[in-house]
Design a protein around this motif. Structure first.
Motif, PDB file in Angstrom:
ATOM      1  N   ALA A 337       0.851  -1.196   0.000  1.00 28.19           N
ATOM      2  CA  ALA A 337       0.000   0.000   0.000  1.00 28.19           C
ATOM      3  C   ALA A 337       0.886   1.245   0.000  1.00 28.19           C
ATOM      4  CB  ALA A 337      -0.915   0.009   1.220  1.00 28.19           C
ATOM      5  N   GLY A 338       1.944   1.183   0.770  1.00 30.45           N
ATOM      6  CA  GLY A 338       2.889   2.304   0.832  1.00 30.45           C
ATOM      7  C   GLY A 338       3.565   2.537  -0.507  1.00 30.45           C
ATOM      8  N   LYS A 339       3.888   1.450  -1.194  1.00 32.28           N
ATOM      9  CA  LYS A 339       4.574   1.602  -2.495  1.00 32.28           C
ATOM     10  C   LYS A 339       3.667   2.255  -3.526  1.00 32.28           C
ATOM     11  CE  LYS A 339       7.877  -1.891  -1.549  1.00 32.28           C
ATOM     12  NZ  LYS A 339       9.276  -1.979  -1.815  1.00 32.28           N
ATOM     13  N   ASP A 340       2.395   1.859  -3.489  1.00 34.58           N
ATOM     14  CA  ASP A 340       1.440   2.486  -4.406  1.00 34.58           C
ATOM     15  C   ASP A 340       1.373   3.985  -4.153  1.00 34.58           C
ATOM     16  OD1 ASP A 340       0.900   0.067  -5.508  1.00 34.58           O
ATOM     17  OD2 ASP A 340      -0.956  -0.275  -4.373  1.00 34.58           O
ATOM     18  N   TRP A 341       1.338   4.335  -2.894  1.00 34.24           N
ATOM     19  CA  TRP A 341       1.278   5.757  -2.529  1.00 34.24           C
ATOM     20  C   TRP A 341       2.561   6.462  -2.959  1.00 34.24           C
ATOM     21  CZ3 TRP A 341       4.270   8.851   0.681  1.00 34.24           C
ATOM     22  CH2 TRP A 341       3.740  10.105   0.991  1.00 34.24           C
ATOM     23  N   ALA A 342       3.696   5.766  -2.753  1.00 36.80           N
ATOM     24  CA  ALA A 342       5.000   6.384  -2.991  1.00 36.80           C
ATOM     25  C   ALA A 342       5.170   6.848  -4.439  1.00 36.80           C
ATOM     26  CB  ALA A 342       6.122   5.415  -2.620  1.00 36.80           C
ATOM     27  N   ILE A 343       4.763   6.001  -5.363  1.00 32.73           N
ATOM     28  CA  ILE A 343       5.024   6.389  -6.753  1.00 32.73           C
ATOM     29  C   ILE A 343       4.187   7.589  -7.155  1.00 32.73           C
ATOM     30  CG2 ILE A 343       3.380   4.734  -7.795  1.00 32.73           C
ATOM     31  CD1 ILE A 343       5.894   4.471  -9.918  1.00 32.73           C
ATOM     32  N   THR A 344       2.978   7.677  -6.638  1.00 28.05           N
ATOM     33  CA  THR A 344       2.130   8.832  -6.925  1.00 28.05           C
ATOM     34  C   THR A 344       2.680  10.087  -6.263  1.00 28.05           C
ATOM     35  OG1 THR A 344       0.306   7.279  -6.766  1.00 28.05           O
ATOM     36  CG2 THR A 344      -0.257   9.602  -6.943  1.00 28.05           C
ATOM     37  N   GLN A 345       3.031   9.935  -4.987  1.00 28.37           N
ATOM     38  CA  GLN A 345       3.505  11.096  -4.232  1.00 28.37           C
ATOM     39  C   GLN A 345       4.833  11.599  -4.807  1.00 28.37           C
ATOM     40  OE1 GLN A 345       1.875  12.770  -1.901  1.00 28.37           O
ATOM     41  NE2 GLN A 345       3.574  14.239  -1.793  1.00 28.37           N
ATOM     42  N   ALA A 346       5.677  10.658  -5.266  1.00 27.64           N
ATOM     43  CA  ALA A 346       6.967  11.059  -5.839  1.00 27.64           C
ATOM     44  C   ALA A 346       6.741  11.972  -7.036  1.00 27.64           C
ATOM     45  CB  ALA A 346       7.772   9.830  -6.250  1.00 27.64           C
ATOM     46  N   MET A 347       5.770  11.605  -7.861  1.00 24.40           N
ATOM     47  CA  MET A 347       5.492  12.437  -9.031  1.00 24.40           C
ATOM     48  C   MET A 347       5.049  13.828  -8.607  1.00 24.40           C
ATOM     49  SD  MET A 347       6.392  10.504 -11.414  1.00 24.40           S
ATOM     50  CE  MET A 347       6.680   8.740 -11.635  1.00 24.40           C
ATOM     51  N   GLN A 375      22.508   7.301  -1.149  1.00 21.31           N
ATOM     52  CA  GLN A 375      22.249   8.389  -2.087  1.00 21.31           C
ATOM     53  C   GLN A 375      22.316   9.751  -1.425  1.00 21.31           C
ATOM     54  OE1 GLN A 375      19.348   8.071  -5.057  1.00 21.31           O
ATOM     55  NE2 GLN A 375      19.443   5.852  -5.211  1.00 21.31           N
ATOM     56  N   LYS A 376      22.547   9.779  -0.134  1.00 23.86           N
ATOM     57  CA  LYS A 376      22.640  11.015   0.613  1.00 23.86           C
ATOM     58  C   LYS A 376      21.355  11.846   0.522  1.00 23.86           C
ATOM     59  CE  LYS A 376      27.407  11.178   1.390  1.00 23.86           C
ATOM     60  NZ  LYS A 376      27.611   9.775   1.024  1.00 23.86           N
ATOM     61  N   ALA A 377      20.237  11.153   0.539  1.00 28.00           N
ATOM     62  CA  ALA A 377      18.963  11.872   0.570  1.00 28.00           C
ATOM     63  C   ALA A 377      18.899  12.688   1.855  1.00 28.00           C
ATOM     64  CB  ALA A 377      17.808  10.885   0.508  1.00 28.00           C
ATOM     65  N   GLU A 378      18.322  13.881   1.747  1.00 31.80           N
ATOM     66  CA  GLU A 378      18.240  14.723   2.929  1.00 31.80           C
ATOM     67  C   GLU A 378      17.194  14.203   3.921  1.00 31.80           C
ATOM     68  OE1 GLU A 378      17.988  19.375   3.227  1.00 31.80           O
ATOM     69  OE2 GLU A 378      18.444  18.805   1.161  1.00 31.80           O
ATOM     70  N   PHE A 379      16.061  13.786   3.344  1.00 28.51           N
ATOM     71  CA  PHE A 379      14.965  13.302   4.189  1.00 28.51           C
ATOM     72  C   PHE A 379      14.457  11.963   3.671  1.00 28.51           C
ATOM     73  CE2 PHE A 379      14.860  17.915   4.351  1.00 28.51           C
ATOM     74  CZ  PHE A 379      14.825  18.154   5.723  1.00 28.51           C
ATOM     75  N   VAL A 380      13.991  11.143   4.594  1.00 24.69           N
ATOM     76  CA  VAL A 380      13.306   9.925   4.195  1.00 24.69           C
ATOM     77  C   VAL A 380      11.871  10.006   4.702  1.00 24.69           C
ATOM     78  CG1 VAL A 380      13.128   7.435   4.512  1.00 24.69           C
ATOM     79  CG2 VAL A 380      15.362   8.490   4.149  1.00 24.69           C
ATOM     80  N   ILE A 381      10.927   9.742   3.822  1.00 20.73           N
ATOM     81  CA  ILE A 381       9.529   9.648   4.241  1.00 20.73           C
ATOM     82  C   ILE A 381       9.224   8.180   4.422  1.00 20.73           C
ATOM     83  CG2 ILE A 381       7.139   9.887   3.479  1.00 20.73           C
ATOM     84  CD1 ILE A 381       7.955  12.430   2.035  1.00 20.73           C
ATOM     85  N   ILE A 382       8.712   7.809   5.594  1.00 20.71           N
ATOM     86  CA  ILE A 382       8.364   6.413   5.837  1.00 20.71           C
ATOM     87  C   ILE A 382       6.848   6.274   5.775  1.00 20.71           C
ATOM     88  CG2 ILE A 382       8.423   4.535   7.503  1.00 20.71           C
ATOM     89  CD1 ILE A 382      11.121   6.171   8.420  1.00 20.71           C
ATOM     90  N   ILE A 383       6.424   5.346   4.936  1.00 17.63           N
ATOM     91  CA  ILE A 383       4.996   5.237   4.654  1.00 17.63           C
ATOM     92  C   ILE A 383       4.572   3.775   4.637  1.00 17.63           C
ATOM     93  CG2 ILE A 383       5.487   5.260   2.164  1.00 17.63           C
ATOM     94  CD1 ILE A 383       2.353   6.851   3.632  1.00 17.63           C
ATOM     95  N   GLY A 384       3.411   3.516   5.234  1.00 16.87           N
ATOM     96  CA  GLY A 384       2.847   2.168   5.221  1.00 16.87           C
ATOM     97  C   GLY A 384       1.352   2.268   5.492  1.00 16.87           C
TER      98      GLY A 384
END
Length: 428
Positions: A337-347, A375-384
């Motif tokens: 469910a989180g992955k589905d959200w992630a690809i939309t939110q990333a866009m 990748q030295k991302a500044e922030f990580v969003i954790i979603i589930g």
RNA sequence: GUGUCCAUAGUUCAGUUUGGUUAGAACGCCAGGUUGUGGCCCUGGAGGUCGUGGGUUCAAGUCCCACUGGACACCCCA
């Protein structure tokens, strides 16, 4: 490994491309400050353009060009240097008719089939400038200063400017006679290489690296001491302009540019951080070139500089640390469910100009965190599923390790605000 | 075009001198270290036609030759 890059060519890989981008941006910004505008010409030209422009007897034309016949039988050549191509374009497009002085710059790949070594490749990259239409030494000085300012802007420290005058059609022939006479007296003792040069271009003997040759030519006459009145005055004006601009330079009577078209001013910028190929820049005046290419006689000055050599000097002087591009946000999804959200939110982030990456490899949360770190991302969003149910996500600051809760509907605003807050005053 | 040196995992290198069991290390990569969380640490794993082709030998990463590629220097130039 089946296919390999051609001998003497190199890939610029993702880990190093930012260096090139930095150098190119710096070049452009200094060029623009001096009001030079970019010109781009094709990578290949008619072979005859270079043969005539550079000189049939030069090494470049004689043995270094990538020349081939196309399917219609025309002889074409990958450009070994830019000046002849710029002049061709200047003439063809009547640029001189639109304004009396044309100031252009370029950043482009060049090709010469030489044996590769440190600072020398078969495909290499040059930046340079040409000022076409003015003969006053002011413009010679501007070209010299322009090239030096670029190195300063890049942060390069130890470079030297060497200037000389190679005279003109008036004074060079009689000087050549004098030099030839002098060299005849020591001919037997010269190195084999120099004896070969004696017939072709005796001036280059002065440029020899052979210690014995240098000693033998110690008291040889130099062009700069045998200039005609016009050249002599041009040279002394140039020197005083440079001095008034606080430019440090050395006069080096042995500088002989390898290309036929130079007149009056010749200069080099060298660095001792480069190994044997120590020239960062070579340039000078070429008042006869446009005419030689069947244009109307137009005085011109310019320079060409090697990007790889500038990069070498910068690396030697430790001007680079671990800079790399990194995304602002990595979305780590705990479940499908989180992955589905992630690809939309990333866009959504991306369309708002916020760089964002997600996992495409169906990895565990832990692996995704590792990836975000790498990748030295500044922030990580954790979603589930939990977060989706509650309408908020965890946002982890990867530098501090702090984790906060942000409402999903506020996310874009949150990071846009972050952007402004984190880097006050910074824009681009 | 000439010369010198070099060629073993993704990378940097051991192993070649005195040919002989399944070619090693470090870093990197992948997976784990209990319930959804990076870096440090620990455990395990994947990964090499020893540049290519010939030759010598019972046996070649190791010796010989050729070729290809690389590094550096000459030459020349950016």
């Amino acid at each position: 490994m089946k296919f390999k890059s051609i001998k003497g060519t190199k890939d610029i890989l993702p880990d190093e491309s930012y260096r090139w981008q930095f150098v190119e941006q710096t070049i452009r910004s200094v060029m623009h400050a001096f009001n030079y505008r970019e010109i781009r010409t094709p990578v290949f030209e008619e072979t005859a353009l270079f043969a005539r422009g550079i000189g049939e007897l030069t090494d470049i034309v004689g043995k270094e060009m990538y020349t081939f016949l196309d399917r219609s039988g025309s002889s074409l050549t990958l450009k070994p240097e830019m000046t002849a191509a710029v002049m061709r374009s200047f003439i063809q497009n009547n640029l001189g008719e639109q304004q009396p002085l044309v100031k252009v710059y370029y950043i482009a790949p060049m090709f010469r089939q030489e044996r590769p070594q440190a600072g020398r490749l078969r495909q290499f990259h040059q930046f340079g400038a040409e000022a076409i239409g003015a003969s006053h030494p002011y413009i010679d000085a501007e070209i010299i200063v322009l090239s030096a300012e670029i190195y300063k802007a890049l942060g390069i420290k130890n470079f030297e400017i060497k200037i000389n005058s190679v005279g003109c059609e008036q004074c060079r022939p009689s000087y050549k006679d004098k030099l030839t006479k002098h060299l005849q007296s020591v001919y037997d003792k010269l190195s084999e290489e120099s004896r070969k040069r004696f017939g072709q271009n005796p001036l280059r003997i002065l440029d020899s690296k052979d210690e014995n040759d240098r000693a033998l030519t110690n008291d040889a006459p130099l062009m700069k001491d045998h200039l005609c009145e016009e050249c002599s005055s041009h040279f002394s004006q140039l020197r005083s302009i440079l001095t008034s601009l606080n430019i440090e330079y050395q006069i080096d009577g042995r500088i002989v540019r390898g290309l036929d078209y130079y007149t009056k001013t010749a200069y080099e910028i060298v660095s001792n951080d480069l190994g044997s190929q120590d020239a960062l820049t070579g340039g000078g005046r070429y008042d006869l070139l446009v005419k030689e290419l069947d244009g109307k006689q137009t005085p011109s000055v310019g320079f060409a500089a090697g990007i790889e050599r500038a990069l070498m000097a910068m690396e030697k002087q430790n001007l680079f640390s671990g800079e790399q591009f990194s995304p602002k946000i990595f979305i780590a999804a705990a479940d499908s469910a989180g992955k589905d959200w992630a690809i939309t939110q990333a866009m959504t982030f991306r369309q708002s100009g916020i760089s964002c990456e997600i996992d495409f490899l169906e990895r565990s949360l832990k692996s995704q965190m590792r990836e975000a770190d790498r990748q030295k991302a500044e922030f990580v969003i954790i979603i589930g599923e939990n977060e989706l149910r509650n309408g908020h996500v965890s946002v982890k600051n990867m530098k501090t390790g702090n984790q906060t809760i942000v409402m999903i509907k506020d996310l874009v605003n949150h990071f846009q605000y972050q952007e402004g807050k984190d880097e006050p005053g910074k824009k681009d």
